[in-house]
Design a protein around this motif. Structure first.
Motif, PDB file in Angstrom:
ATOM      1  N   ARG A 455       1.025  -1.330   0.279  1.00  0.00           N
ATOM      2  CA  ARG A 455       0.275   0.083  -0.118  1.00  0.00           C
ATOM      3  C   ARG A 455       0.927   1.459   0.431  1.00  0.00           C
ATOM      4  O   ARG A 455       0.776   2.330  -0.707  1.00  0.00           O
ATOM      5  CB  ARG A 455      -0.745   0.136   0.851  1.00  0.00           C
ATOM      6  CG  ARG A 455      -1.498  -1.450   1.495  1.00  0.00           C
ATOM      7  CD  ARG A 455      -2.334  -1.178   3.372  1.00  0.00           C
ATOM      8  NE  ARG A 455      -3.466  -2.367   2.740  1.00  0.00           N
ATOM      9  CZ  ARG A 455      -4.850  -2.525   3.074  1.00  0.00           C
ATOM     10  NH1 ARG A 455      -5.336  -1.564   2.427  1.00  0.00           N
ATOM     11  NH2 ARG A 455      -5.471  -3.175   3.284  1.00  0.00           N
ATOM     12  N   ALA A 456       2.012   1.364   0.624  1.00  0.00           N
ATOM     13  CA  ALA A 456       3.191   2.412   0.694  1.00  0.00           C
ATOM     14  C   ALA A 456       4.592   2.018   0.837  1.00  0.00           C
ATOM     15  O   ALA A 456       3.981   0.779   1.911  1.00  0.00           O
ATOM     16  CB  ALA A 456       1.926   2.609   2.049  1.00  0.00           C
ATOM     17  N   HIS A 492      -4.907  -0.790  -1.660  1.00  0.00           N
ATOM     18  CA  HIS A 492      -4.002  -1.318  -2.494  1.00  0.00           C
ATOM     19  C   HIS A 492      -3.184  -0.182  -3.664  1.00  0.00           C
ATOM     20  O   HIS A 492      -4.116  -0.029  -4.291  1.00  0.00           O
ATOM     21  CB  HIS A 492      -3.457  -2.479  -2.981  1.00  0.00           C
ATOM     22  CG  HIS A 492      -4.147  -3.166  -1.922  1.00  0.00           C
ATOM     23  ND1 HIS A 492      -4.795  -3.475  -0.425  1.00  0.00           N
ATOM     24  CD2 HIS A 492      -2.999  -3.727  -1.613  1.00  0.00           C
ATOM     25  CE1 HIS A 492      -4.662  -4.283   0.481  1.00  0.00           C
ATOM     26  NE2 HIS A 492      -4.309  -4.968   0.120  1.00  0.00           N
ATOM     27  N   GLY A 493      -2.196  -0.613  -4.278  1.00  0.00           N
ATOM     28  CA  GLY A 493      -1.268  -0.062  -5.714  1.00  0.00           C
ATOM     29  C   GLY A 493      -0.561   1.234  -6.123  1.00  0.00           C
ATOM     30  O   GLY A 493       0.578   0.373  -6.559  1.00  0.00           O
ATOM     31  N   ASP A 494      -0.558   1.625  -5.350  1.00  0.00           N
ATOM     32  CA  ASP A 494       0.544   2.639  -5.592  1.00  0.00           C
ATOM     33  C   ASP A 494       1.487   3.091  -4.549  1.00  0.00           C
ATOM     34  O   ASP A 494       1.707   3.743  -3.539  1.00  0.00           O
ATOM     35  CB  ASP A 494      -0.255   3.919  -6.077  1.00  0.00           C
ATOM     36  CG  ASP A 494       0.727   5.608  -6.005  1.00  0.00           C
ATOM     37  OD1 ASP A 494       1.517   4.582  -6.691  1.00  0.00           O
ATOM     38  OD2 ASP A 494      -0.041   6.401  -6.727  1.00  0.00           O
ATOM     39  N   GLU A 496       5.271   3.984  -3.949  1.00  0.00           N
ATOM     40  CA  GLU A 496       4.934   4.691  -4.474  1.00  0.00           C
ATOM     41  C   GLU A 496       4.575   5.847  -4.323  1.00  0.00           C
ATOM     42  O   GLU A 496       4.929   6.463  -3.532  1.00  0.00           O
ATOM     43  CB  GLU A 496       6.078   4.544  -5.939  1.00  0.00           C
ATOM     44  CG  GLU A 496       7.129   3.769  -6.149  1.00  0.00           C
ATOM     45  CD  GLU A 496       8.229   3.662  -5.077  1.00  0.00           C
ATOM     46  OE1 GLU A 496       8.409   5.198  -4.387  1.00  0.00           O
ATOM     47  OE2 GLU A 496       8.761   2.585  -4.217  1.00  0.00           O
ATOM     48  N   GLY A 497       3.299   5.835  -4.448  1.00  0.00           N
ATOM     49  CA  GLY A 497       2.562   7.345  -4.210  1.00  0.00           C
ATOM     50  C   GLY A 497       1.691   7.577  -2.727  1.00  0.00           C
ATOM     51  O   GLY A 497       1.687   8.550  -2.670  1.00  0.00           O
ATOM     52  N   ASN A 498       2.278   6.858  -1.943  1.00  0.00           N
ATOM     53  CA  ASN A 498       1.885   6.674  -0.691  1.00  0.00           C
ATOM     54  C   ASN A 498       2.721   6.638   0.435  1.00  0.00           C
ATOM     55  O   ASN A 498       3.475   5.106   0.068  1.00  0.00           O
ATOM     56  CB  ASN A 498       0.732   5.932  -0.183  1.00  0.00           C
ATOM     57  CG  ASN A 498      -0.912   6.263  -1.792  1.00  0.00           C
ATOM     58  OD1 ASN A 498      -1.492   7.290  -1.021  1.00  0.00           O
ATOM     59  ND2 ASN A 498      -0.868   5.446  -2.627  1.00  0.00           N
TER      60      ASN A 498
END
Length: 598
Positions: A455-456, A492-494, A496-498
């Motif tokens: 997730r992060a 879920h998924g990003d 690098e963005g979180n």
């Protein structure tokens, strides 16, 4: 002069009999027609009567008898047929009413005579202000009416009432209020200023007596109020479900039945005289001696004859008891509540472990996989080398040694994971001591990594902080819950963005731990409910609603506090403030700083 005794004339015949026995002047106050000798004689009789009444009042005579005598004097010296002396009282709304202390019996029917006999001794009350005497009460001024039949202030007479040919109403005042009034009727020749002037000493005497009566009434009322208050206080503490212990100079002077029950005694009397130190476990005495605010009660461990654990929540305050300074300790038995709390905390801990079970299995599975793979490789290689008579010094030997090192590393990783689980699940040990907060955060990061990794990024920003005085397992439960909540707030998924950003710093006498996420945030209307038990914004089956409530309880118990800021779509920040504990060597600034968990 011989002593003169007076009695209220109850009828015309009686008044004529009294007048025949005594020498009374005949109407000496008509303007311009008074006989000086008669006026002097009347003044002398009035002053003699007033002196006698005042003396009897000082000596404690019955007040109704004194007012009866004053009314008799008033009627005789003015030649009036009937009258009254009354006290002006006020209704709750402030409206005046008249209560008589002496009144002539002018009842004209058998029914009224019976009513008079019942009511006159205790005072008759009149509330109709649309009358001549009502005009006195509302204006506070004398009312003279020598032609009442045509007087607009007259309220009318009931059928059969004796005729009213003239009326004089005279108020008497204290320095601040209207105290009472006298009313007399049917003086031959009517009433004038001479009569009013002549009666001023009588009015002053009536006022003085009524003020004395009021003062005594207030004193008795104050004593009655005090008695009732004391009785109410006794009843309150006797029947209170809370244990109440009152002590003075270190010894119990009173204990209610609830206190006896809490401490395992038959009744409160058996506790009287006991030192308060005997009532509590060693180290808990301050809870009964040191004053505490109601909002921050002490927790006290009490002694019980059966040896069982009794935990009380105690508020201690100073007060006067039986007129002397004392201390009251009000205790609420929270033994059951604490047991339920501990069960709930254990349940929440198990729920957290259940959430992490799959991730932990994955974490253990990885090192176990290459551990087993390397051990099989070593086994195969050693078997082959043994068959060929080859030693460990060559290339194959180096590969075997490298494989063993990797196997040892994997084994250690499994040991660390099991150790973290053991530390977190150690709920029965409630001992407190200096705890390295950053080590606890690392442990929680490891435990929650399976929830975070997809997730992060987990970013650590540790400042050099001293230890806190706490229980390591409880802190682990606290921060693991915050880590998991932060992870579950991010889809879920990003990765690098979180991020989930964890930082530590010192602020005055507190260590501040901040857990900030870039998740979905919390609506403003839910912020005030976050720490309520069983409140959750998670889907059914995902959260119990106990996590943050238990976190709040852990922090409060440690003397700290927790704050939350959030904005929908922009993430949430939890700040935990914990008191600084005993000194151990803190990690230097920057130690443990980095991303992710290895």
């Amino acid at each position: 002069m011989s002593e003169v005794r007076y009695q209220i004339p109850r009828s015309r015949e009686e008044r004529e009999q009294v007048s025949g026995r005594m020498e009374w002047p005949n109407h000496p106050w008509r303007a311009g027609k008074g006989d000086p000798a008669s006026e002097l004689r009347a003044s002398h009789l009035l002053l003699q009567a007033l002196t006698e009444v005042q003396t009897e009042f000082i000596q404690g005579s019955e007040v109704p008898q004194l007012f009866d005598k004053l009314l008799s004097v008033l009627l005789k010296l003015t030649g009036s047929e009937y009258g009254f002396i009354g006290e002006v009282l006020r209704t709750p709304e402030g409206t005046p009413l008249l209560r008589t202390h002496a009144i002539t019996n002018i009842a004209w029917t058998q029914e009224l005579r019976e009513f008079y006999a019942r009511q006159a001794p205790q005072g008759m009350e009149f509330t109709n202000l649309q009358t001549l005497f009502g005009a006195v009460m509302t204006s506070g001024e004398p009312v003279v009416s020598n032609a009442p039949a045509v007087d607009s202030r007259r309220g009318g007479l009931p059928e059969g009432h004796p005729p009213l040919r003239g009326f004089l109403g005279l108020p008497f005042h204290s320095a601040t209020e209207l105290v009472g009034m006298v009313g007399i009727a049917n003086r031959p020749g009517g009433y004038d200023e001479g009569v009013i002037a002549f009666l001023q000493p009588l009015l002053a005497t009536c006022c003085a007596i009524l003020q004395g009566v009021r003062s005594e009434r207030r004193r008795r009322q104050a004593e009655e109020d005090q008695r009732r208050s004391a009785e109410s206080f006794r009843t309150l503490i006797e029947r209170s479900p809370e244990a109440i212990i009152i002590h003075r100079e270190g010894a119990v002077v009173f204990a209610n039945p609830a206190a006896a029950g809490l401490l395992g005694h038959a009744c409160g009397k058996s506790l009287r005289g006991r030192p308060i130190a005997e009532l509590v476990r060693p180290g808990s005495e301050a809870g009964l001696t040191d004053p505490s605010p109601v909002s921050a009660p002490h927790e006290v461990l009490f002694r019980h004859p059966e040896g069982r654990r009794v935990l009380g929540e105690v508020v201690t305050i100073p007060l006067l008891f039986d007129g002397q300074p004392a201390t009251v300790s009000i205790a609420r038995d929270i033994t059951e509540r604490r047991q339920v709390q501990e069960k709930l905390m254990a349940s929440e801990r198990m729920a957290s472990l259940g959430t992490l079970a799959a991730g932990v299995a994955h974490e253990i599975n990885n090192p176990l996989s290459y551990l087993l793979s390397n051990l099989r490789f070593v086994d195969d290689e050693l078997s082959g080398m043994a068959g060929e008579g080859e030693g460990l010094a060559g290339e194959r030997g180096r590969e075997v040694r490298e494989a063993l090192k990797e196997a040892l590393s994997g084994s250690q990783r499994v040991v660390d994971i099991v150790k973290d689980l053991k530390t977190f699940s150690r709920g029965s040990d409630e001992r407190r001591g200096p705890v390295d907060i950053q080590a606890v955060l690392d442990l929680c990061g490891n435990m929650a990594w399976s929830e975070i990794r997809h997730r992060a990024r987990l970013v650590k920003d540790y400042g050099g902080v001293p230890p806190v005085h706490a229980n390591e397992s409880r802190l682990g439960q606290l921060f693991l819950n915050l880590f998991i909540n932060a992870a579950q707030a991010i889809p879920h998924g990003d990765v690098e963005g979180n991020e989930i950003h964890v930082s530590t710093r010192c602020e005055e006498e507190h260590v501040v731990v901040e857990v900030r996420d870039t998740g979905v945030g919390i609506p403003e209307e839910n912020l005030g409910k976050l720490f309520n038990a069983f409140f959750t914004t998670k889907p059914v089956g995902v959260g119990t609603g106990l996590g943050l409530s238990i976190c709040h309880g852990i922090i409060t118990e440690l003397g700290g506090r927790i704050a939350v800021n959030s904005e929908p779509g922009k993430g949430t920040t939890f700040q935990v403030f914990l008191p600084v504990g005993e000194a151990i060597s803190p990690l230097p600034p920057g130690e443990g700083r980095g991303e992710g968990v290895g």
